[in-house]
Design an enzyme around this catalytic site. Structure first.
Site, mmCIF file in Angstrom:
data_model
loop_
_atom_site.group_PDB
_atom_site.id
_atom_site.type_symbol
_atom_site.label_atom_id
_atom_site.label_comp_id
_atom_site.label_asym_id
_atom_site.label_seq_id
_atom_site.Cartn_x
_atom_site.Cartn_y
_atom_site.Cartn_z
ATOM 1 N N TYR A 159 0.885 -102.224 78.301
ATOM 2 C CA TYR A 159 1.087 -102.528 76.884
ATOM 3 C C TYR A 159 0.053 -103.578 76.493
ATOM 4 C CZ TYR A 159 3.854 -103.336 72.587
ATOM 5 O OH TYR A 159 4.289 -103.435 71.283
ATOM 6 N N LYS A 178 -0.409 -98.350 76.094
ATOM 7 C CA LYS A 178 0.047 -98.438 74.705
ATOM 8 C C LYS A 178 -0.897 -99.422 74.040
ATOM 9 C CE LYS A 178 3.833 -99.731 71.626
ATOM 10 N NZ LYS A 178 5.201 -100.291 71.489
#
Length: 290
Positions: A136, A164
């Site tokens: 992330y 992400k």
């Protein structure tokens, strides 16, 4: 695993007494899968994970795992912290959940290691994790910017399956990363208003809080870009980017919860401190777009 499509980072609905509203959570999970979501994400930042007790986290995970087991859908779980050792322990605990297909692990926040430290952190995790990792990358939450060269090296780790990517826009590193991806490494959009733009550049999908709303339209957008229907994709993208921007006019997930409550999909719009409920103007703005 191959990451593609729209994944929904589920909110945590609360009942009038402040407790976890398990039935509402289960209903949301089934509803977004009914509309074509590729998978669910449990215990992400949208879930107010930092404000949940360990017992509540287990209940959320149990609910999402049950739905994904019934629906044969992938389940990604937010795991870990800024510390490598405790993150490895959190990942190890996922062995108890066979439904979990990947873990979403944030670049270390607050500590702000060098990029060499970020690489060492994920290298150590990749050697121990029982499930594939999705990194992330969200600098405006972590205070740590990860450059394209480091992201490529991370993507080459055998247990790292994707990122992400939520850098607050479409910057040069985003363009350069998508121009030359490591093999079997997926980029998932994490900034909802830029979902269409990243798909146009070659992203394989997104993890999108605003896709709780009009899930099928977000799925249609991803499919339009993938099939090469650029005219349809641009029109959908402009519309959905405006919707997403309106959902984030106040801290996530406050506006989203207000809208879901107004639609009767969750019992309250309650959030936990230090978050406070969104104002009516923000909620009405989203409802008007819907």
């Amino acid at each position: 695993m191959t990451l593609r499509g729209v994944h929904i980072p589920l909110i945590t609905p609360f009942a009038e007494n402040g407790e976890l509203a398990v039935e509402a959570l289960e209903g949301l999970a089934h509803a977004v899968l009914d509309e074509g979501a590729a998978g669910l994400v449990a215990l992400g930042t949208t879930a107010e994970v930092a404000m949940l007790s360990e017992k509540e986290r287990q209940a959320v995970l149990e609910t999402c795992a049950r739905v994904c087991r019934e629906r044969n859908a992938p389940l990604m779980v937010g795991a870990g912290s800024a510390d490598t050792r405790s993150t490895a322990e959190a990942l190890d605990a996922l062995k108890a959940w066979p439904e979990v297909t990947a873990a979403l692990v944030t670049v270390p926040s607050f500590v702000r290691p060098s990029e060499a430290g970020v690489l060492a952190h994920f290298t150590a995790l990749a050697e121990r994790t029982p499930v594939p990792l999705v990194i992330y990358n969200i600098p405006y939450r972590t205070g740590q910017s990860v450059g394209v060269a480091t992201l490529r090296r991370l993507g080459e780790l055998p247990m790292v399956t994707g990122v992400k990517h939520a850098v607050g826009g479409v910057d040069l590193d985003t363009v350069m990363l998508l121009a030359d991806l490591p093999a079997d490494f997926a980029v998932l959009a994490g900034d909802d208003p830029y979902f269409s733009a990243l798909l146009a550049l070659g992203a394989s999908g997104g993890i999108l809080a605003s896709a709780h709303l009009h899930t099928a339209r977000f799925v249609e957008l991803e499919q339009a870009w993938r099939s090469g229907d650029a005219e349809r994709a641009r029109a959908l993208g402009h519309s959905l980017s405006a919707l997403s921007a309106s959902v984030f006019t106040e801290p996530n997930p406050t506006v989203l919860k207000g809208v879901l409550h107004a639609q009767g999909r969750i019992p309250t719009a309650s959030v936990r401190l230090p978050l406070v409920p969104a104002g009516s103007t923000s909620i009405k703005g989203v409802l008007k777009l819907l």
